[in-house]
Design a protein around this motif. Structure first.
Motif, short mmCIF file in Angstrom:
data_model
loop_
_atom_site.label_atom_id
_atom_site.label_comp_id
_atom_site.label_asym_id
_atom_site.label_seq_id
_atom_site.Cartn_x
_atom_site.Cartn_y
_atom_site.Cartn_z
N LEU A 104 0.81 -1.22 0.00
CA LEU A 104 0.00 0.00 0.00
C LEU A 104 0.84 1.27 0.00
O LEU A 104 2.04 1.23 0.28
N ALA A 105 0.21 2.39 -0.32
CA ALA A 105 0.88 3.70 -0.33
C ALA A 105 0.85 4.28 1.08
O ALA A 105 -0.22 4.41 1.68
N VAL A 106 2.03 4.60 1.61
CA VAL A 106 2.17 5.12 2.97
C VAL A 106 3.24 6.22 2.93
O VAL A 106 4.25 6.06 2.24
N PRO A 107 3.06 7.33 3.65
CA PRO A 107 4.12 8.36 3.68
C PRO A 107 5.42 7.78 4.26
O PRO A 107 5.37 6.95 5.19
N PRO A 108 6.59 8.21 3.73
CA PRO A 108 7.87 7.62 4.14
C PRO A 108 8.10 7.61 5.65
O PRO A 108 8.52 6.59 6.20
N ALA A 109 7.81 8.71 6.33
CA ALA A 109 8.09 8.77 7.78
C ALA A 109 7.29 7.72 8.53
O ALA A 109 7.80 7.06 9.45
N GLU A 110 6.05 7.53 8.11
CA GLU A 110 5.18 6.52 8.75
C GLU A 110 5.70 5.11 8.46
O GLU A 110 5.68 4.24 9.34
N VAL A 131 8.82 4.23 7.85
CA VAL A 131 10.04 3.99 8.61
C VAL A 131 9.71 3.74 10.08
O VAL A 131 10.30 2.86 10.72
N GLN A 132 8.75 4.47 10.61
CA GLN A 132 8.32 4.24 11.99
C GLN A 132 7.77 2.81 12.13
O GLN A 132 8.08 2.10 13.09
N GLY A 133 7.00 2.39 11.15
CA GLY A 133 6.45 1.04 11.15
C GLY A 133 7.54 -0.03 11.06
O GLY A 133 7.45 -1.09 11.68
N MET A 134 8.59 0.26 10.29
CA MET A 134 9.71 -0.69 10.20
C MET A 134 10.43 -0.78 11.54
O MET A 134 10.93 -1.83 11.92
N ARG A 135 10.48 0.33 12.26
CA ARG A 135 11.13 0.33 13.57
C ARG A 135 10.32 -0.45 14.60
O ARG A 135 10.87 -1.17 15.43
N PRO A 148 17.90 4.66 1.45
CA PRO A 148 18.69 3.44 1.66
C PRO A 148 19.84 3.66 2.65
O PRO A 148 20.09 2.82 3.52
N TYR A 149 20.52 4.79 2.56
CA TYR A 149 21.61 5.08 3.49
C TYR A 149 21.07 5.17 4.92
O TYR A 149 21.66 4.63 5.86
N ARG A 150 19.93 5.81 5.08
CA ARG A 150 19.39 5.99 6.43
C ARG A 150 18.88 4.67 7.01
O ARG A 150 18.95 4.44 8.22
N ILE A 151 18.35 3.79 6.14
CA ILE A 151 17.87 2.49 6.61
C ILE A 151 19.01 1.76 7.33
O ILE A 151 18.81 1.15 8.39
N LEU A 152 20.20 1.83 6.75
CA LEU A 152 21.35 1.15 7.36
C LEU A 152 21.92 1.95 8.52
O LEU A 152 22.16 1.42 9.60
N SER A 153 22.13 3.25 8.31
CA SER A 153 22.84 4.02 9.33
C SER A 153 22.00 4.19 10.59
O SER A 153 22.54 4.33 11.68
#
Ligand code: CA
Length: 450
Positions: free
Chosen positions: A218-224, A226-230, A244-249
């Protein structure tokens, strides 16, 4: 380096990038775009005969603060638009893709925009009224802005499960989510039926996972996202640099694949402008294109990348720490989850030329892939009835002829492709797309809606 020490190292790197923001904030004087030592001089205006004097010097172009928009920002900031007489270009940051779409329907006269940066095939969909509630706003695709610079990220709870480029062996893990986790595996992109949706769909389907049935996409805003991935409620993210850089760092997860691996030198985002503006201002359109082409050449010079980073990172544009942009603009990607890092300038975002053709020239064969891929997934079935109807839309929207004229007038003749097709395209799983036989491509695919 073990996974744990790498994670510590990357977390530290992320922290220092964050510390740098605060430091700049305290000093109150972040580097001004283009103003640091070592910057190349801005382009000087050239004398324009009557045949090249633009009908207007003004246009408002929307952009999204991601690496795709770099040549628009650079053409504005380094004087390349002004060089060709477009002295009053406004580059206008858009909150998201839906805002850009709504603003181009309004037009600059109503406080919106005349055109700008688009995922594909947004210009075609807006032209046909498909994503604008039936409101048809004819648009012209004029140039491609970039290739590559996108990828698929995976949340860290899936480390060690084989969610890399080829997920054939991890397909059962993904499909078994409802029984193991009580919900489907959940993946996000930022806008439906365009690039980032296509890239993650292609990747899932190549590994035997049906993106419409086996998972939730589904379409979700990036900040949301990333919060969900956390917090463990989102599993995958189809995203672009510098994410991609931020996902790793920031230890959010790992990269399963770069789009440069899924389809090397694939078409990415484009410059498109309202047809009524272009029809009224053909010389101004070509002036813009010449400025954009010079900016794209400038962006691809590795010597200019430090200055490019300092310009786009500035508070007037992306407003993010320059450090975050350094790895992707060097083609340098930590992939995580035990995968080798990628260090190849040619796998990062490119703007003017790649190893198989022009990046800037808008090949009709690439428009065709986006619309054929739309047919594959059953998008817009009332409009995309068959290959012939798709080709009619492309002939209406794609103005590669204007790109050719602008490139010729500006003297970039050596870089003008011979035809409107880049030829047969090859994907990481061995599938091929022959623009002369799109039916064979569709037939070759196992997971599809047609
Ligand atoms: Ca993108």
């Amino acid at each position: 380096m073990s996974n744990l020490s790498r994670r510590r190292f990357l977390t530290t790197a992320g922290t220092s990038a964050l510390a740098a923001v605060f430091l700049k904030g305290c000093l109150g004087n972040p580097p001004e775009p283009g103003g640091q030592t070592g910057s190349t001089p801005a382009a000087a205006p050239i004398a324009l005969g009557p045949e090249m004097t633009p009908e207007t010097t003004k246009i408002k172009l929307g952009y999204i603060p991601i690496v795709e928009s770099a040549p628009l920002v650079v053409a504005f900031q380094k004087g390349f638009f002004a060089k060709y007489g477009m002295t009053e270009v406004e580059v206008s940051k858009q909150a998201n893709w839906a805002s850009a779409r709504d603003n181009v329907v309004i037009g600059s006269g109503g406080g919106g925009i005349d055109g700008g940066q688009w995922q594909m095939p947004m210009p075609h969909l807006i032209t046909e009224g498909i994503i604008t509630s039936g409101n048809k706003v004819p648009m012209y695709v004029l140039a491609q802005l970039n290739t590559q610079g996108n990828g698929v990220a995976i949340a860290r709870i899936h480390a060690g499960k084989g969610l890399h480029l080829d997920i054939t062996n991890a397909a059962d893990y993904i499909k078994g989510f409802p029984s193991s986790n009580g919900r489907k595996f959940k993946a996000a992109h930022t806008f439906p039926n365009v690039n980032q949706d296509f890239w993650i769909r292609y990747w899932f389907a190549a590994g035997g996972v049906d993106p419409d049935n086996d998972i939730d996409l589904l379409a979700v805003p990036p900040a949301e996202t990333v919060q969900g991935m956390r917090n463990g409620t989102m599993d995958a993210f189809s995203t672009g640099d510098p994410w991609p850089y931020r996902i790793l760092s920031e230890d959010i997860g790992h990269m399963a694949a770069l789009t440069a691996q899924i389809w090397r030198f694939h078409p990415e985002e484009y410059l498109a402008i309202r047809a009524d503006w272009v029809d009224k201002n053909p010389k101004a359109t070509k002036a813009l294109l010449k400025g954009l082409m010079e900016a794209q050449q400038w962006c691809d010079d590795p010597n200019n990348r430090p200055e490019l980073i300092s310009i786009v990172a500035g508070r007037n544009f992306f407003n993010i720490p320059a450090e975050i942009l350094e790895p992707p603009f060097a083609g340098s990607y930590e992939m995580g989850d035990g995968q080798a890092a990628i260090n190849d300038f040619k796998k990062g975002p490119l703007y003017w030329k790649d190893d198989i053709g022009s990046v800037s020239y808008p090949y009709k064969s690439h428009d065709l892939w986006f619309l054929v891929e739309s047919m594959r997934w059953g998008f817009h079935p009332g409009y995309l009835k068959d290959i012939d109807s798709v080709k009619q839309i492309i002939d209406k929207v794609n103005r590669e002829d204007l790109w050719r004229e602008a490139a010729t007038e500006a003297g970039f003749t050596a870089d003008i492709p011979e035809g409107t097709s880049r030829g047969i395209e090859t994907f990481f799983d061995g599938k091929t797309f022959d623009p002369n036989n799109p039916e064979a491509y569709l037939n070759s695919l196992t997971i599809k809606r047609i």
